[in-house]
Design a protein around this motif. Structure first.
Motif, PDB file in Angstrom:
ATOM      1  N   ILE A 127      37.011  36.013  40.498  1.00 36.57           N
ATOM      2  CA  ILE A 127      36.183  34.846  40.167  1.00 36.57           C
ATOM      3  C   ILE A 127      36.570  34.278  38.801  1.00 36.57           C
ATOM      4  O   ILE A 127      36.683  33.055  38.619  1.00 36.57           O
ATOM      5  CB  ILE A 127      34.695  35.231  40.210  1.00 36.57           C
ATOM      6  N   GLY A 128      36.792  35.168  37.828  1.00 35.31           N
ATOM      7  CA  GLY A 128      37.238  34.716  36.515  1.00 35.31           C
ATOM      8  C   GLY A 128      38.590  34.030  36.580  1.00 35.31           C
ATOM      9  O   GLY A 128      38.807  32.988  35.942  1.00 35.31           O
ATOM     10  N   TYR A 129      39.492  34.600  37.364  1.00 38.38           N
ATOM     11  CA  TYR A 129      40.817  34.004  37.573  1.00 38.38           C
ATOM     12  C   TYR A 129      40.695  32.607  38.176  1.00 38.38           C
ATOM     13  O   TYR A 129      41.416  31.681  37.795  1.00 38.38           O
ATOM     14  CB  TYR A 129      41.601  34.931  38.495  1.00 38.38           C
ATOM     15  N   THR A 130      39.747  32.440  39.068  1.00 39.19           N
ATOM     16  CA  THR A 130      39.548  31.154  39.744  1.00 39.19           C
ATOM     17  C   THR A 130      39.005  30.084  38.814  1.00 39.19           C
ATOM     18  O   THR A 130      39.499  28.951  38.787  1.00 39.19           O
ATOM     19  CB  THR A 130      38.580  31.333  40.938  1.00 39.19           C
ATOM     20  N   PHE A 131      37.999  30.442  38.017  1.00 35.61           N
ATOM     21  CA  PHE A 131      37.267  29.423  37.265  1.00 35.61           C
ATOM     22  C   PHE A 131      37.626  29.333  35.781  1.00 35.61           C
ATOM     23  O   PHE A 131      37.228  28.370  35.114  1.00 35.61           O
ATOM     24  CB  PHE A 131      35.764  29.666  37.409  1.00 35.61           C
ATOM     25  N   LEU A 132      38.353  30.316  35.253  1.00 34.72           N
ATOM     26  CA  LEU A 132      38.688  30.287  33.826  1.00 34.72           C
ATOM     27  C   LEU A 132      40.131  29.884  33.543  1.00 34.72           C
ATOM     28  O   LEU A 132      40.437  29.427  32.441  1.00 34.72           O
ATOM     29  CB  LEU A 132      38.408  31.660  33.194  1.00 34.72           C
ATOM     30  N   SER A 133      41.010  30.068  34.521  1.00 34.19           N
ATOM     31  CA  SER A 133      42.430  29.824  34.278  1.00 34.19           C
ATOM     32  C   SER A 133      42.709  28.383  33.866  1.00 34.19           C
ATOM     33  O   SER A 133      43.391  28.121  32.876  1.00 34.19           O
ATOM     34  CB  SER A 133      43.242  30.175  35.530  1.00 34.19           C
ATOM     35  N   GLN A 134      42.174  27.436  34.634  1.00 30.49           N
ATOM     36  CA  GLN A 134      42.471  26.022  34.379  1.00 30.49           C
ATOM     37  C   GLN A 134      41.791  25.482  33.124  1.00 30.49           C
ATOM     38  O   GLN A 134      42.467  24.928  32.244  1.00 30.49           O
ATOM     39  CB  GLN A 134      42.083  25.174  35.600  1.00 30.49           C
ATOM     40  N   PRO A 135      40.474  25.628  32.971  1.00 29.86           N
ATOM     41  CA  PRO A 135      39.827  24.998  31.809  1.00 29.86           C
ATOM     42  C   PRO A 135      40.165  25.646  30.471  1.00 29.86           C
ATOM     43  O   PRO A 135      40.185  24.977  29.440  1.00 29.86           O
ATOM     44  CB  PRO A 135      38.327  25.143  32.120  1.00 29.86           C
ATOM     45  N   ILE A 136      40.443  26.954  30.457  1.00 26.94           N
ATOM     46  CA  ILE A 136      40.683  27.645  29.192  1.00 26.94           C
ATOM     47  C   ILE A 136      42.171  27.710  28.856  1.00 26.94           C
ATOM     48  O   ILE A 136      42.582  27.455  27.722  1.00 26.94           O
ATOM     49  CB  ILE A 136      40.079  29.063  29.228  1.00 26.94           C
ATOM     50  N   PHE A 137      42.996  28.056  29.853  1.00 25.98           N
ATOM     51  CA  PHE A 137      44.419  28.280  29.587  1.00 25.98           C
ATOM     52  C   PHE A 137      45.336  27.242  30.240  1.00 25.98           C
ATOM     53  O   PHE A 137      46.552  27.360  30.157  1.00 25.98           O
ATOM     54  CB  PHE A 137      44.817  29.677  30.071  1.00 25.98           C
ATOM     55  N   ASN A 138      44.739  26.245  30.920  1.00 26.20           N
ATOM     56  CA  ASN A 138      45.509  25.194  31.575  1.00 26.20           C
ATOM     57  C   ASN A 138      46.509  25.760  32.591  1.00 26.20           C
ATOM     58  O   ASN A 138      47.662  25.344  32.660  1.00 26.20           O
ATOM     59  CB  ASN A 138      46.251  24.337  30.532  1.00 26.20           C
ATOM     60  N   ILE A 139      46.032  26.742  33.360  1.00 26.94           N
ATOM     61  CA  ILE A 139      46.843  27.365  34.386  1.00 26.94           C
ATOM     62  C   ILE A 139      46.235  27.043  35.744  1.00 26.94           C
ATOM     63  O   ILE A 139      45.032  27.160  35.933  1.00 26.94           O
ATOM     64  CB  ILE A 139      46.877  28.900  34.217  1.00 26.94           C
ATOM     65  N   SER A 140      47.064  26.665  36.686  1.00 30.08           N
ATOM     66  CA  SER A 140      46.589  26.449  38.053  1.00 30.08           C
ATOM     67  C   SER A 140      46.690  27.771  38.812  1.00 30.08           C
ATOM     68  O   SER A 140      47.794  28.241  39.096  1.00 30.08           O
ATOM     69  CB  SER A 140      47.437  25.381  38.746  1.00 30.08           C
ATOM     70  N   PRO A 141      45.561  28.399  39.126  1.00 25.10           N
ATOM     71  CA  PRO A 141      45.599  29.718  39.761  1.00 25.10           C
ATOM     72  C   PRO A 141      46.076  29.656  41.208  1.00 25.10           C
ATOM     73  O   PRO A 141      45.569  28.870  41.998  1.00 25.10           O
ATOM     74  CB  PRO A 141      44.150  30.201  39.680  1.00 25.10           C
ATOM     75  N   GLY A 142      47.053  30.468  41.531  1.00 24.38           N
ATOM     76  CA  GLY A 142      47.569  30.540  42.897  1.00 24.38           C
ATOM     77  C   GLY A 142      47.077  31.792  43.595  1.00 24.38           C
ATOM     78  O   GLY A 142      46.180  32.488  43.106  1.00 24.38           O
ATOM     79  N   PRO A 143      47.643  32.125  44.749  1.00 27.19           N
ATOM     80  CA  PRO A 143      47.258  33.343  45.473  1.00 27.19           C
ATOM     81  C   PRO A 143      47.465  34.603  44.624  1.00 27.19           C
ATOM     82  O   PRO A 143      48.334  34.634  43.747  1.00 27.19           O
ATOM     83  CB  PRO A 143      48.187  33.328  46.689  1.00 27.19           C
ATOM     84  N   MET A 144      46.668  35.627  44.888  1.00 28.33           N
ATOM     85  CA  MET A 144      46.697  36.837  44.076  1.00 28.33           C
ATOM     86  C   MET A 144      46.454  38.071  44.935  1.00 28.33           C
ATOM     87  O   MET A 144      45.637  38.048  45.856  1.00 28.33           O
ATOM     88  CB  MET A 144      45.623  36.740  42.987  1.00 28.33           C
ATOM     89  N   VAL A 145      47.165  39.153  44.617  1.00 24.99           N
ATOM     90  CA  VAL A 145      46.919  40.450  45.247  1.00 24.99           C
ATOM     91  C   VAL A 145      47.005  41.533  44.172  1.00 24.99           C
ATOM     92  O   VAL A 145      47.565  41.321  43.101  1.00 24.99           O
ATOM     93  CB  VAL A 145      47.945  40.760  46.364  1.00 24.99           C
ATOM     94  N   GLY A 146      46.426  42.697  44.476  1.00 27.25           N
ATOM     95  CA  GLY A 146      46.552  43.846  43.591  1.00 27.25           C
ATOM     96  C   GLY A 146      45.246  44.307  42.988  1.00 27.25           C
ATOM     97  O   GLY A 146      44.309  43.532  42.814  1.00 27.25           O
ATOM     98  N   ALA A 147      45.204  45.585  42.640  1.00 24.13           N
ATOM     99  CA  ALA A 147      43.999  46.212  42.096  1.00 24.13           C
ATOM    100  C   ALA A 147      43.948  46.179  40.580  1.00 24.13           C
ATOM    101  O   ALA A 147      43.078  46.809  39.976  1.00 24.13           O
ATOM    102  CB  ALA A 147      43.912  47.665  42.584  1.00 24.13           C
ATOM    103  N   SER A 148      44.849  45.434  39.946  1.00 22.64           N
ATOM    104  CA  SER A 148      44.957  45.480  38.486  1.00 22.64           C
ATOM    105  C   SER A 148      43.667  45.098  37.775  1.00 22.64           C
ATOM    106  O   SER A 148      43.270  45.745  36.803  1.00 22.64           O
ATOM    107  CB  SER A 148      46.090  44.562  38.021  1.00 22.64           C
ATOM    108  N   GLY A 149      43.006  44.026  38.214  1.00 19.84           N
ATOM    109  CA  GLY A 149      41.771  43.604  37.555  1.00 19.84           C
ATOM    110  C   GLY A 149      40.694  44.672  37.634  1.00 19.84           C
ATOM    111  O   GLY A 149      40.000  44.949  36.652  1.00 19.84           O
ATOM    112  N   ALA A 150      40.558  45.291  38.808  1.00 24.21           N
ATOM    113  CA  ALA A 150      39.585  46.367  38.985  1.00 24.21           C
ATOM    114  C   ALA A 150      39.936  47.567  38.109  1.00 24.21           C
ATOM    115  O   ALA A 150      39.061  48.194  37.499  1.00 24.21           O
ATOM    116  CB  ALA A 150      39.537  46.780  40.458  1.00 24.21           C
ATOM    117  N   ILE A 151      41.231  47.881  38.023  1.00 23.33           N
ATOM    118  CA  ILE A 151      41.675  49.023  37.224  1.00 23.33           C
ATOM    119  C   ILE A 151      41.482  48.746  35.739  1.00 23.33           C
ATOM    120  O   ILE A 151      41.147  49.648  34.964  1.00 23.33           O
ATOM    121  CB  ILE A 151      43.136  49.353  37.556  1.00 23.33           C
ATOM    122  N   TYR A 152      41.665  47.495  35.330  1.00 19.32           N
ATOM    123  CA  TYR A 152      41.373  47.139  33.938  1.00 19.32           C
ATOM    124  C   TYR A 152      39.903  47.406  33.618  1.00 19.32           C
ATOM    125  O   TYR A 152      39.566  47.831  32.503  1.00 19.32           O
ATOM    126  CB  TYR A 152      41.702  45.677  33.681  1.00 19.32           C
ATOM    127  N   GLY A 153      39.022  47.139  34.576  1.00 18.85           N
ATOM    128  CA  GLY A 153      37.613  47.431  34.369  1.00 18.85           C
ATOM    129  C   GLY A 153      37.362  48.910  34.164  1.00 18.85           C
ATOM    130  O   GLY A 153      36.604  49.317  33.276  1.00 18.85           O
TER     131      GLY A 153
END
Length: 206
Positions: free
Chosen positions: A102-128
Motif C-alpha cells: 500500500i505504501g509502495y502504491t500511494f507514496l512512490s509517486q507523490p514523494i519520490f516521483n516514481i511510477s510504481p509498477g508490478p511487484m513481487v517478493g517478501a522483502s517489505g514483510a521481512i523489513y518489518g
C-alpha cells in the motif's frame, strides 16, 4: 503428531517452505506464467485484485532474490518468534507486507516521483520483521557482507541504502522496503511498550 520443536512449529520456516514451493511452481513450463500472473501485485489492480496484497509476498523474481530473502527471514524471523511468539511474528510479517504494498502504491509517486509498477517478493514483510527485532534486541551481533555490527547499525545501513537508491533503475521496490521498515518500527515500539507496562513494579509516567 509433530513435536513442538519441529519445523512446523516455526511460522518463519513455514513461510520459507511456502515461498520455496511457490518458486518451483513459477518454474513449471505452461503453468508458471499463469500462476505468476494471478498472484503478483500491481498497483493498477489494487481494488480489483485485493488478494495480491498477500500473495505477492510468496513470489520471487529469480533464485538469488528468493535465497537472499529466505536467508534473512531464517535468521531474523526465527529470532523474533522466539522473542515474542508465533502469533505476533505472523502479525508483524503480514501487516508489514500488506502495508508495504500500500505504501509502495500511494507514496512512490507523490514523494519520490516514481511510477510504481508490478511487484513481487517478501522483502517489505521481512523489513518489518527486521525493524521490530531491532527495537526489541538492538544489540544483537550480525554480519553484513562479512562485516560484524550491531543489529541497530545494520538497520540504519539498509534503510540509508534504500533511501539513497529509491530513484535508481535497479528494479527494486525501495519504497516498499522503507514502508515495511516503518511498520516494523512502529509495531516493535508498541510491543516494547506493552512489555514495559507488564514488568513487576513498573510505574507509568503521566
Amino acid at each position: 503428531m509433530a513435536s513442538k520443536d519441529s519445523v512446523f512449529a516455526s511460522p518463519s520456516m513455514v513461510i520459507i517452505a511456502l515461498c520455496t514451493l511457490s518458486f518451483f511452481l513459477e518454474m513449471i513450463p505452461g503453468i508458471g506464467d499463469v500462476y505468476y500472473s494471478i498472484f503478483y501485485f500491481d498497483p493498477i489492480y489494487l481494488v480489483t485484485r485485493p488478494w495480491t496484497l498477500v500473495t505477492y509476498m510468496f513470489l520471487h523474481n529469480g533464485l538469488f532474490h528468493l535465497l537472499f530473502n529466505m536467508l534473512v527471514l531464517y535468521f531474523f524471523g526465527t529470532a523474533l518468534e522466539r522473542r515474542i511468539g508465533n502469533r505476533q511474528l505472523l502479525a508483524i510479517f503480514f501487516t508489514a507486507g500488506v502495508l508495504s504494498a500500500i505504501g509502495y502504491t500511494f507514496l512512490s509517486q507523490p514523494i519520490f516521483n516514481i511510477s510504481p509498477g508490478p511487484m513481487v517478493g517478501a522483502s517489505g514483510a521481512i523489513y518489518g520483521v527486521f525493524a521490530a527485532l531491532t527495537i526489541l534486541e538492538p544489540d544483537i551481533r550480525v554480519y553484513v557482507y562479512f562485516v560484524p555490527m550491531k543489529l541497530k547499525h545494520a538497520l540504519v545501513l539498509f534503510a540509508l541504502f534504500d533511501f539513497l537508491m529509491v530513484n535508481s533503475s535497479d528494479m527494486i521496490a525501495h519504497t516498499a522496503h522503507l514502508s515495511g521498515l516503518f511498520v516494523g518500527l512502529y509495531m516493535g515500539f508498541r510491543i516494547k511498550k506493552i512489555e514495559e507496562n507488564l514488568r513487576p513494579g513498573y510505574i507509568g509516567r503521566w
